[in-house]
Design a protein around this motif. Sequence first.
Motif, mmCIF file in Angstrom:
data_model
loop_
_atom_site.group_PDB
_atom_site.id
_atom_site.type_symbol
_atom_site.label_atom_id
_atom_site.label_comp_id
_atom_site.label_asym_id
_atom_site.label_seq_id
_atom_site.Cartn_x
_atom_site.Cartn_y
_atom_site.Cartn_z
ATOM 1 N N ARG A 18 7.199 1.851 -8.997
ATOM 2 C CA ARG A 18 8.412 1.088 -9.284
ATOM 3 C C ARG A 18 9.130 0.693 -7.987
ATOM 4 O O ARG A 18 9.553 -0.447 -7.822
ATOM 5 N N GLU A 19 9.237 1.608 -7.055
ATOM 6 C CA GLU A 19 10.013 1.365 -5.827
ATOM 7 C C GLU A 19 9.278 0.504 -4.810
ATOM 8 O O GLU A 19 9.895 -0.291 -4.113
ATOM 9 N N PHE A 20 7.962 0.686 -4.687
ATOM 10 C CA PHE A 20 7.207 -0.001 -3.637
ATOM 11 C C PHE A 20 6.281 -1.091 -4.167
ATOM 12 O O PHE A 20 5.715 -1.851 -3.390
ATOM 13 N N GLY A 21 6.110 -1.157 -5.480
ATOM 14 C CA GLY A 21 5.231 -2.147 -6.077
ATOM 15 C C GLY A 21 3.821 -1.617 -6.243
ATOM 16 O O GLY A 21 3.297 -0.938 -5.357
ATOM 17 N N ALA A 22 3.221 -1.950 -7.372
ATOM 18 C CA ALA A 22 1.877 -1.445 -7.691
ATOM 19 C C ALA A 22 0.868 -1.843 -6.639
ATOM 20 O O ALA A 22 -0.008 -1.053 -6.274
ATOM 21 N N GLU A 23 0.986 -3.068 -6.102
ATOM 22 C CA GLU A 23 0.016 -3.525 -5.109
ATOM 23 C C GLU A 23 0.121 -2.744 -3.801
ATOM 24 O O GLU A 23 -0.855 -2.645 -3.059
#
Length: 135
Positions: A18-23
């Motif tokens: 959520r905080e850093f992005g799935a990618e």
Amino acid sequence: MKPRVLLTYPPNYTTLRREFGAENVRGAVFAFGDVIYNPHKLDLGPDLIAHETEHCIAQMKVGTALWWENYIRDRDFRLTEELLGHRAEYAYWRDVMKLKGDRLRHALDHIAQRLSGPLYANMISLSDARGEIAR
């Protein structure tokens, strides 16, 4: 300290996505307490183990929950902690593998490119990463 390595997701993986992005967390390795989580089953060399061990040591000193809270919320804290991890990788190549000259510069370039790249949100330039890691 010799952390255990588990081939599963860390307890805070949902938060990290959520905080850093799935990618940005896809293909990453995570220190959580005294465990290195390797959910993508990457081939972890001793250089990356040294990197993650630095994070484990820091977490054990201040508490895993507080360390991760700071890591997620505070970009300066995150950069400081990643510099410690990346310096440990560099030290492995310099001190354990005894690389010198062009081979050591190549290792430094590889390490600095990762730190200055998208995995860490380009939070430092390549030139600054080289200098900070090698000092």
